[in-house]
Design a protein around this motif. Structure first.
Motif, PDB file in Angstrom:
ATOM      1  N   ALA A  23      -8.330  13.500   9.787  1.00 25.63           N
ATOM      2  CA  ALA A  23      -7.217  12.547   9.788  1.00 25.63           C
ATOM      3  C   ALA A  23      -7.220  11.709   8.511  1.00 25.63           C
ATOM      4  O   ALA A  23      -6.185  11.515   7.870  1.00 25.63           O
ATOM      5  CB  ALA A  23      -7.297  11.649  11.022  1.00 25.63           C
ATOM      6  N   ALA A  24      -8.405  11.210   8.129  1.00 24.77           N
ATOM      7  CA  ALA A  24      -8.507  10.401   6.910  1.00 24.77           C
ATOM      8  C   ALA A  24      -8.228  11.234   5.667  1.00 24.77           C
ATOM      9  O   ALA A  24      -7.611  10.754   4.706  1.00 24.77           O
ATOM     10  CB  ALA A  24      -9.900   9.776   6.824  1.00 24.77           C
ATOM     11  N   LEU A  25      -8.680  12.481   5.679  1.00 25.70           N
ATOM     12  CA  LEU A  25      -8.489  13.350   4.516  1.00 25.70           C
ATOM     13  C   LEU A  25      -7.015  13.634   4.255  1.00 25.70           C
ATOM     14  O   LEU A  25      -6.547  13.534   3.113  1.00 25.70           O
ATOM     15  CB  LEU A  25      -9.247  14.661   4.729  1.00 25.70           C
ATOM     16  N   VAL A  26      -6.269  13.983   5.293  1.00 28.84           N
ATOM     17  CA  VAL A  26      -4.864  14.344   5.083  1.00 28.84           C
ATOM     18  C   VAL A  26      -3.986  13.123   4.857  1.00 28.84           C
ATOM     19  O   VAL A  26      -2.837  13.248   4.408  1.00 28.84           O
ATOM     20  CB  VAL A  26      -4.326  15.187   6.263  1.00 28.84           C
ATOM     21  N   GLU A  27      -4.512  11.933   5.166  1.00 32.87           N
ATOM     22  CA  GLU A  27      -3.738  10.715   4.881  1.00 32.87           C
ATOM     23  C   GLU A  27      -3.572  10.489   3.389  1.00 32.87           C
ATOM     24  O   GLU A  27      -2.586   9.892   2.950  1.00 32.87           O
ATOM     25  CB  GLU A  27      -4.420   9.505   5.527  1.00 32.87           C
ATOM     26  N   VAL A  28      -4.533  10.972   2.588  1.00 32.82           N
ATOM     27  CA  VAL A  28      -4.471  10.762   1.127  1.00 32.82           C
ATOM     28  C   VAL A  28      -3.247  11.453   0.522  1.00 32.82           C
ATOM     29  O   VAL A  28      -2.419  10.793  -0.136  1.00 32.82           O
ATOM     30  CB  VAL A  28      -5.772  11.232   0.457  1.00 32.82           C
ATOM     31  N   PRO A  29      -3.061  12.767   0.718  1.00 36.71           N
ATOM     32  CA  PRO A  29      -1.841  13.388   0.173  1.00 36.71           C
ATOM     33  C   PRO A  29      -0.576  12.905   0.868  1.00 36.71           C
ATOM     34  O   PRO A  29       0.488  12.884   0.246  1.00 36.71           O
ATOM     35  CB  PRO A  29      -2.066  14.890   0.424  1.00 36.71           C
ATOM     36  N   ALA A  30      -0.688  12.504   2.140  1.00 37.97           N
ATOM     37  CA  ALA A  30       0.499  12.009   2.852  1.00 37.97           C
ATOM     38  C   ALA A  30       1.003  10.715   2.214  1.00 37.97           C
ATOM     39  O   ALA A  30       2.213  10.525   2.022  1.00 37.97           O
ATOM     40  CB  ALA A  30       0.185  11.789   4.322  1.00 37.97           C
ATOM     41  N   LEU A  31       0.088   9.825   1.867  1.00 40.52           N
ATOM     42  CA  LEU A  31       0.473   8.578   1.198  1.00 40.52           C
ATOM     43  C   LEU A  31       1.093   8.858  -0.172  1.00 40.52           C
ATOM     44  O   LEU A  31       2.076   8.230  -0.570  1.00 40.52           O
ATOM     45  CB  LEU A  31      -0.739   7.663   1.054  1.00 40.52           C
ATOM     46  N   TRP A  32       0.505   9.820  -0.897  1.00 41.36           N
ATOM     47  CA  TRP A  32       1.048  10.181  -2.215  1.00 41.36           C
ATOM     48  C   TRP A  32       2.452  10.764  -2.071  1.00 41.36           C
ATOM     49  O   TRP A  32       3.362  10.407  -2.814  1.00 41.36           O
ATOM     50  CB  TRP A  32       0.120  11.185  -2.889  1.00 41.36           C
ATOM     51  N   ALA A  85       1.121   7.129   6.963  1.00 37.70           N
ATOM     52  CA  ALA A  85       1.650   6.885   5.625  1.00 37.70           C
ATOM     53  C   ALA A  85       2.914   6.037   5.678  1.00 37.70           C
ATOM     54  O   ALA A  85       3.160   5.207   4.797  1.00 37.70           O
ATOM     55  CB  ALA A  85       1.929   8.215   4.921  1.00 37.70           C
ATOM     56  N   ALA A  86       3.724   6.246   6.710  1.00 35.51           N
ATOM     57  CA  ALA A  86       4.937   5.443   6.857  1.00 35.51           C
ATOM     58  C   ALA A  86       4.596   3.987   7.149  1.00 35.51           C
ATOM     59  O   ALA A  86       5.185   3.069   6.560  1.00 35.51           O
ATOM     60  CB  ALA A  86       5.809   6.009   7.975  1.00 35.51           C
ATOM     61  N   ILE A  87       3.619   3.773   8.029  1.00 37.29           N
ATOM     62  CA  ILE A  87       3.251   2.397   8.382  1.00 37.29           C
ATOM     63  C   ILE A  87       2.587   1.693   7.199  1.00 37.29           C
ATOM     64  O   ILE A  87       2.989   0.597   6.800  1.00 37.29           O
ATOM     65  CB  ILE A  87       2.299   2.380   9.595  1.00 37.29           C
ATOM     66  N   ALA A  88       1.554   2.325   6.645  1.00 34.54           N
ATOM     67  CA  ALA A  88       0.764   1.683   5.598  1.00 34.54           C
ATOM     68  C   ALA A  88       1.433   1.750   4.232  1.00 34.54           C
ATOM     69  O   ALA A  88       1.392   0.787   3.461  1.00 34.54           O
ATOM     70  CB  ALA A  88      -0.619   2.332   5.528  1.00 34.54           C
ATOM     71  N   GLY A  89       2.040   2.891   3.910  1.00 38.13           N
ATOM     72  CA  GLY A  89       2.615   3.066   2.584  1.00 38.13           C
ATOM     73  C   GLY A  89       3.980   2.444   2.413  1.00 38.13           C
ATOM     74  O   GLY A  89       4.283   1.846   1.374  1.00 38.13           O
ATOM     75  N   ILE A  90       4.822   2.583   3.435  1.00 38.18           N
ATOM     76  CA  ILE A  90       6.188   2.062   3.349  1.00 38.18           C
ATOM     77  C   ILE A  90       6.302   0.668   3.950  1.00 38.18           C
ATOM     78  O   ILE A  90       7.146  -0.133   3.549  1.00 38.18           O
ATOM     79  CB  ILE A  90       7.168   3.022   4.056  1.00 38.18           C
ATOM     80  N   GLY A  91       5.425   0.367   4.902  1.00 37.59           N
ATOM     81  CA  GLY A  91       5.510  -0.918   5.594  1.00 37.59           C
ATOM     82  C   GLY A  91       5.461  -2.121   4.674  1.00 37.59           C
ATOM     83  O   GLY A  91       6.299  -3.024   4.758  1.00 37.59           O
TER      84      GLY A  91
END
Length: 210
Positions: A73-82, A132-138
């Motif tokens: 989960a943590a690993l795929v969050e990196v490209p998701a945020l990008w 990514a939506a919560i942390a990156g866009i929020g």
């Protein structure tokens, strides 16, 4: 020199008038969006808290699978945020938030029904886009709708803390024998859907008052 100053000033106007998303919303709409984010943060906190218990007690897998799932989960969050950041050049903040919430609902529904580790790991792609939506866009969203940066950041960070508090009663649903962990995830799916509806209504109300 005066002419160059005038030209410089003229080019600055389109940048501020360009983005309709940067217009602050009225107080009621801001409060509604804050509430929506509290719900989103709560559901995200629930999953991170009980994932290991879910893997061992519900799926009957060895404890190591809990660690593997959280690591993936943590690993795929990196490209998701990008990717979320890159998508912001072509899509509006609202569109990205909608896509993230839809991914969250699908993720929680998947957790209700999945029974094998392979599907669990694959579902982390949905979870990553939701996060990514919560942390990156929020944070960006709060800075757009609230004209004071310090207040915007403070409110956004507190949605996470309040959401963590709210996650407690949601997790307690697992103690109801007839519901268990599937009941918890079904409730998370419902709350994410409610948060999305509140977000959409608040944005629509905000646009109507401009």
């Amino acid at each position: 020199m005066i002419g160059s100053r005038r030209r410089t000033g003229a080019t600055a106007v389109p940048r501020t008038a360009d983005s309709d998303d940067h217009t602050p919303l009225r107080l009621s709409a801001v409060v509604a969006i804050v509430v929506a984010f509290v719900l989103l943060q709560a559901t995200n906190s629930v999953v991170m808290t009980i994932m290991t218990l879910f893997v061992t007690a519900q799926l009957g897998l060895p404890l190591i699978w809990g660690g593997i799932t959280l690591a993936v989960a943590a690993l795929v969050e990196v490209p998701a945020l990008w990717l979320m950041g890159r998508s912001g050049r072509r899509l509006s903040t609202s569109a990205l938030m909608i896509s993230g919430c839809v991914a969250g609902v699908l993720y929680y529904v998947a957790l209700v029904f999945l029974r094998d580790p392979a599907t669990l790991l694959a579902a982390q792609l949905l979870n990553a886009w939701f996060f990514a939506a919560i942390a990156g866009i929020g944070m960006t969203l709060f800075q757009q709708i609230i004209p004071r940066p310090g207040l915007a950041t403070g409110l956004f960070m507190n949605t996470r803390r309040i959401g963590a508090i709210l996650s407690g009663p949601i997790i307690a649903v697992a103690g109801i024998e007839s519901l268990g962990y599937p009941g918890v995830f079904a409730l998370c799916a419902a709350l994410t859907g409610v948060a999305l509806a509140v977000f959409l209504l608040a944005r629509r109300a905000g646009r109507a008052t401009r």
